[in-house]
Write a protein that holds these residues in place. Structure first.
Motif, mmCIF file in Angstrom:
data_model
loop_
_atom_site.group_PDB
_atom_site.id
_atom_site.type_symbol
_atom_site.label_atom_id
_atom_site.label_comp_id
_atom_site.label_asym_id
_atom_site.label_seq_id
_atom_site.Cartn_x
_atom_site.Cartn_y
_atom_site.Cartn_z
ATOM 1 N N LYS A 112 15.535 -10.154 -0.915
ATOM 2 C CA LYS A 112 15.871 -9.359 0.261
ATOM 3 C C LYS A 112 14.935 -8.163 0.366
ATOM 4 O O LYS A 112 14.746 -7.414 -0.599
ATOM 5 C CB LYS A 112 17.320 -8.876 0.176
ATOM 6 C CG LYS A 112 18.337 -10.010 0.182
ATOM 7 C CD LYS A 112 19.749 -9.467 0.123
ATOM 8 C CE LYS A 112 20.771 -10.607 0.130
ATOM 9 N NZ LYS A 112 22.163 -10.107 0.051
ATOM 10 N N ARG A 113 14.344 -8.002 1.532
ATOM 11 C CA ARG A 113 13.396 -6.913 1.738
ATOM 12 C C ARG A 113 14.098 -5.561 1.729
ATOM 13 O O ARG A 113 15.160 -5.390 2.350
ATOM 14 C CB ARG A 113 12.654 -7.095 3.062
ATOM 15 C CG ARG A 113 11.623 -6.003 3.325
ATOM 16 C CD ARG A 113 10.831 -6.259 4.580
ATOM 17 N NE ARG A 113 9.858 -5.194 4.805
ATOM 18 C CZ ARG A 113 8.973 -5.187 5.796
ATOM 19 N NH1 ARG A 113 8.950 -6.206 6.651
ATOM 20 N NH2 ARG A 113 8.115 -4.191 5.929
ATOM 21 N N LEU A 114 13.491 -4.589 1.030
ATOM 22 C CA LEU A 114 14.011 -3.229 1.033
ATOM 23 C C LEU A 114 13.439 -2.470 2.222
ATOM 24 O O LEU A 114 12.252 -2.582 2.528
ATOM 25 C CB LEU A 114 13.617 -2.498 -0.257
ATOM 26 C CG LEU A 114 14.182 -3.025 -1.568
ATOM 27 C CD1 LEU A 114 13.696 -2.145 -2.715
ATOM 28 C CD2 LEU A 114 15.705 -3.078 -1.546
ATOM 29 N N PRO A 115 14.263 -1.681 2.912
ATOM 30 C CA PRO A 115 13.737 -0.859 4.005
ATOM 31 C C PRO A 115 12.863 0.260 3.451
ATOM 32 O O PRO A 115 13.124 0.804 2.371
ATOM 33 C CB PRO A 115 15.001 -0.306 4.666
ATOM 34 C CG PRO A 115 16.035 -0.312 3.585
ATOM 35 C CD PRO A 115 15.706 -1.499 2.713
ATOM 36 N N ASP A 116 11.801 0.600 4.185
ATOM 37 C CA ASP A 116 10.868 1.629 3.730
ATOM 38 C C ASP A 116 11.508 3.018 3.767
ATOM 39 O O ASP A 116 12.207 3.372 4.731
ATOM 40 C CB ASP A 116 9.616 1.647 4.620
ATOM 41 C CG ASP A 116 8.727 0.448 4.381
ATOM 42 O OD1 ASP A 116 8.828 -0.146 3.296
ATOM 43 O OD2 ASP A 116 7.934 0.093 5.274
ATOM 44 N N GLY A 117 11.257 3.786 2.704
ATOM 45 C CA GLY A 117 11.659 5.185 2.694
ATOM 46 C C GLY A 117 13.141 5.424 2.786
ATOM 47 O O GLY A 117 13.583 6.444 3.321
ATOM 48 N N THR A 172 0.866 -1.173 0.000
ATOM 49 C CA THR A 172 0.000 0.000 0.000
ATOM 50 C C THR A 172 0.904 1.223 0.000
ATOM 51 O O THR A 172 1.838 1.314 0.797
ATOM 52 C CB THR A 172 -0.930 0.019 1.223
ATOM 53 O OG1 THR A 172 -1.834 -1.091 1.140
ATOM 54 C CG2 THR A 172 -1.752 1.310 1.277
ATOM 55 N N ALA A 173 0.640 2.156 -0.923
ATOM 56 C CA ALA A 173 1.504 3.317 -1.091
ATOM 57 C C ALA A 173 0.660 4.585 -1.088
ATOM 58 O O ALA A 173 -0.490 4.587 -1.536
ATOM 59 C CB ALA A 173 2.284 3.211 -2.401
ATOM 60 N N GLY A 174 1.241 5.652 -0.575
ATOM 61 C CA GLY A 174 0.506 6.915 -0.551
ATOM 62 C C GLY A 174 1.304 7.992 0.146
ATOM 63 O O GLY A 174 2.534 7.919 0.249
ATOM 64 N N ILE A 232 8.639 2.157 -4.646
ATOM 65 C CA ILE A 232 9.608 1.097 -4.930
ATOM 66 C C ILE A 232 11.031 1.641 -4.814
ATOM 67 O O ILE A 232 11.935 0.979 -4.300
ATOM 68 C CB ILE A 232 9.367 0.497 -6.327
ATOM 69 C CG1 ILE A 232 7.994 -0.166 -6.407
ATOM 70 C CG2 ILE A 232 10.452 -0.528 -6.662
ATOM 71 C CD1 ILE A 232 7.610 -0.617 -7.815
ATOM 72 N N ALA A 233 11.226 2.872 -5.291
ATOM 73 C CA ALA A 233 12.554 3.498 -5.267
ATOM 74 C C ALA A 233 12.963 3.984 -3.880
ATOM 75 O O ALA A 233 14.094 4.449 -3.701
ATOM 76 C CB ALA A 233 12.603 4.658 -6.255
ATOM 77 N N GLY A 234 12.065 3.902 -2.911
ATOM 78 C CA GLY A 234 12.384 4.312 -1.552
ATOM 79 C C GLY A 234 12.203 5.783 -1.283
ATOM 80 O O GLY A 234 12.493 6.253 -0.180
ATOM 81 N N LEU A 235 11.711 6.528 -2.254
ATOM 82 C CA LEU A 235 11.517 7.962 -2.066
ATOM 83 C C LEU A 235 10.263 8.268 -1.264
ATOM 84 O O LEU A 235 10.105 9.376 -0.729
ATOM 85 C CB LEU A 235 11.464 8.663 -3.427
ATOM 86 C CG LEU A 235 12.789 8.626 -4.186
ATOM 87 C CD1 LEU A 235 12.582 8.996 -5.653
ATOM 88 C CD2 LEU A 235 13.802 9.551 -3.539
ATOM 89 N N LEU A 236 9.360 7.294 -1.176
ATOM 90 C CA LEU A 236 8.201 7.359 -0.293
ATOM 91 C C LEU A 236 8.192 6.089 0.551
ATOM 92 O O LEU A 236 8.443 5.002 0.020
ATOM 93 C CB LEU A 236 6.888 7.423 -1.091
ATOM 94 C CG LEU A 236 6.537 8.716 -1.825
ATOM 95 C CD1 LEU A 236 5.271 8.511 -2.641
ATOM 96 C CD2 LEU A 236 6.353 9.860 -0.839
ATOM 97 N N PRO A 237 7.894 6.177 1.835
ATOM 98 C CA PRO A 237 7.768 4.958 2.638
ATOM 99 C C PRO A 237 6.467 4.236 2.295
ATOM 100 O O PRO A 237 5.428 4.872 2.109
ATOM 101 C CB PRO A 237 7.751 5.481 4.080
ATOM 102 C CG PRO A 237 7.237 6.886 3.968
ATOM 103 C CD PRO A 237 7.716 7.404 2.644
#
Length: 238
Positions: A64-69, A9-11, A48-53
């Motif tokens: 491997k899980r990417l860290p949010d934000g 979920t993204a926003g 996806i790029a990490g620019l938004l959590p």
């Protein structure tokens, strides 16, 4: 799988724009993310790029899980975004834009010249003096020198004439085939996107209204139309 989204979920803040999205993009394939303006496509790419959590779910690269934000961590994991505004250093030349972005072990500038030969005559020209199509090629080249495992291309055709887009989009297919990167392509030119993609997803108001093999959807324009309208007949193909 090179890229996997599970229940993402993204926003913005607490406001969800994309809800509970599952997506798998294997290495060497192209997934087109389609949909009307405001569907949440760019929000998804920024997440996806990490620019938004992410507001929920998990994003993983090669298991491997990417860290949010955390955009730097995402980039170090091989995620590279070509944004819709291209974000070039307009006062630097083509070669300088590429050199400043190049990671150790990434493709050489000579290899980029072979991949995007139309840039060769413009090699020492400032990015701000390039045409729109040339700027887009440079933005893609700058992503490639970062040796992406996951390449996110947001609105490659933004502001470009259809004839230029027809020449640019096949390069996406070539990049997937030659580098093995998993590519997520957000694109408004539906027919052209489906010609270079392996799979496609249609987003409307943050929900998936249709997904399936690109070749299958290319031959079913009535399903695509229903999906864009968010109708009940726009069910997921798989």
């Amino acid at each position: 799988m090179s890229l996997r989204l599970s229940g993402v979920t993204a926003g913005y803040g607490k406001l969800p724009i994309v809800r509970n999205l599952d997506l798998e993009v294997p290495s060497g394939t192209v997934t087109a993310v389609l949909g009307p303006n405001g569907a949440g496509k760019t929000t998804l790419m920024l997440t996806i790029a990490g620019l938004l959590p992410a507001l929920g779910g998990e994003i993983g690269v090669e298991g491997k899980r990417l860290p949010d934000g955390r955009p730097a961590r995402a980039n170090n994991s091989g995620v590279v975004l070509v944004p819709d505004n291209r974000a070039l250093f307009t006062g630097l030349t083509v070669a300088e834009n590429l050199e400043i972005a190049r990671k150790r072990g990434g493709p050489s500038l000579d290899e980029i010249r072979e991949t995007l030969p139309a840039l060769i005559p413009r090699w020492n020209v400032a990015a701000g003096a390039l045409s729109g199509g040339e700027q887009q090629m440079l933005a893609v080249g700058r992503a490639l020198v970062q040796k992406p495992k996951v390449l996110l291309i947001d609105e490659m055709s933004m502001g470009l004439a259809p004839v230029i887009v027809e020449n640019l989009l096949p390069a996406v297919r070539h990049i997937a085939d030659s580098t093995g990167a998993a590519i997520v392509l957000v694109e408004q030119h539906v027919r052209l996107a489906l010609e270079v993609a392996d799979d496609a997803v249609v987003l409307v108001h943050g929900d998936v209204t249709l997904r399936g093999p690109a070749a299958e959807l290319r031959g079913a324009p009535e399903r695509l139309e229903a999906a864009y309208l968010g109708g009940e007949s726009a069910t997921a193909a798989r």
